[in-house]
Design an enzyme around this catalytic site. Sequence first.
Site, mmCIF file in Angstrom:
data_model
loop_
_atom_site.group_PDB
_atom_site.id
_atom_site.type_symbol
_atom_site.label_atom_id
_atom_site.label_comp_id
_atom_site.label_asym_id
_atom_site.label_seq_id
_atom_site.Cartn_x
_atom_site.Cartn_y
_atom_site.Cartn_z
ATOM 1 C CB SER A 105 32.721 -104.920 -25.520
ATOM 2 O OG SER A 105 31.062 -104.537 -25.407
ATOM 3 C CD GLN B 258 29.006 -100.139 -30.416
ATOM 4 O OE1 GLN B 258 28.928 -98.946 -30.214
ATOM 5 N NE2 GLN B 258 27.792 -100.458 -29.747
ATOM 6 C CE1 TYR C 149 26.774 -91.820 -26.130
ATOM 7 C CE2 TYR C 149 26.887 -93.840 -26.269
ATOM 8 C CZ TYR C 149 27.578 -92.732 -26.172
ATOM 9 O OH TYR C 149 28.609 -92.844 -25.399
ATOM 10 N NE ARG D 216 27.029 -103.221 -26.348
ATOM 11 C CZ ARG D 216 27.681 -103.056 -25.716
ATOM 12 N NH1 ARG D 216 28.847 -102.056 -25.448
ATOM 13 N NH2 ARG D 216 29.057 -104.052 -25.453
ATOM 14 C CG LEU E 187 30.802 -105.166 -13.543
ATOM 15 C CD1 LEU E 187 29.838 -105.303 -12.376
ATOM 16 C CD2 LEU E 187 32.567 -105.054 -13.484
#
Length: 357
Positions: free
Chosen positions: A22, A99, A181, A229, A300
């Site tokens: 990620s 990204q 963002y 994303r 997680l």
Amino acid sequence: MAHLFTPLTLRGVTLKNRIVVSPMCMYSAEDGFANDWHLVHLGSRAVGGAALVIQEATAVAPEGRITPDDLGIWKDEHLPFLRRITAFIEAQGAVPGIQLAHAGRKASHRSPWKGGTEVPSSEGGWPTVAPSALPFASTETAPQALDQTGIDQVIADFRAATRRALAAGYQVIEIHAAHGYLLHEFLSPLSNQRTDSYGGSFDNRTRLLREVTEAVRAELPADLPLLVRISATDWVADGWSADDSVALARVLQGLGVDLIDCSTGGNVAQAPIPVGPGYQVEFAARIRQETGLPTGAVGLITDARQAEDIIATGQANVVLLARELLRDPYFPLHAAQELGVELPWPNQYERAKPRRR
């Protein structure tokens, strides 16, 4: 073969397994330039067996940086070192991804270990922009609402960054439309209170992301995949919702997006987020089930059997690991051992590979 270690093909790119690094901000650049830290950080995860290594949020414009220490791809001078990174990742059998991001109203802050607060202009801070002149937190300076010229520039910046990313050797592009963002700010009615064609209705609030997606997709060769994303929910009433995310996924699918990377939150300072193991997986599962579009699950995911279950039960097509890969860059190799999968180790590390008895 465990499901976690089956290949996945997106357009003309085949991932050797379903484990993705990620994008994680390192806050270790100067003037946007990558350096040895980024090479070692990203390269070690490729050595560790991940299939796709997505470079951290990389600013498409200097004013789009979260902090002065963010990576950038707004000028050609950034490319030589980025080429070194992509070449190394590819040499390890992994796919290099990037990204592309603009921080919007959450730009011009100090790095976390420097306090995370706004950087004043006297210390090199810069004015921030957003869909509306609403600060992220009440204690922060209000951003400037983008006018049409500013919006057009954002789209042009993403387009130019895509061209540079291709020149630098990245094979997967991810558009960052999450975590509060800029693009997420336009999506959410909590941060977007415009009354023009970029605000109000769902179609209007998704307009900028659609236009950025079209610009990026137009620059990409047909055989290279595009990821987006999103924050699948703001976790607060009257904000961006899971229903919105399903509807958005359908729209993005029609624009040539190949996978939705499903995170959550980040647009509301004190949102009550129910953090726990795999707490965001349900959003990836729902989008995949209701749209048929491949998804990535993140949040997680910390052990091999948990990751295997997510893939085996069809909740997502890939798992994106962040902090677990900071703790253990070789998680994929260790996960394969735990799941009984025989994987080749790098030749340089072969003598340390555990042997079955």
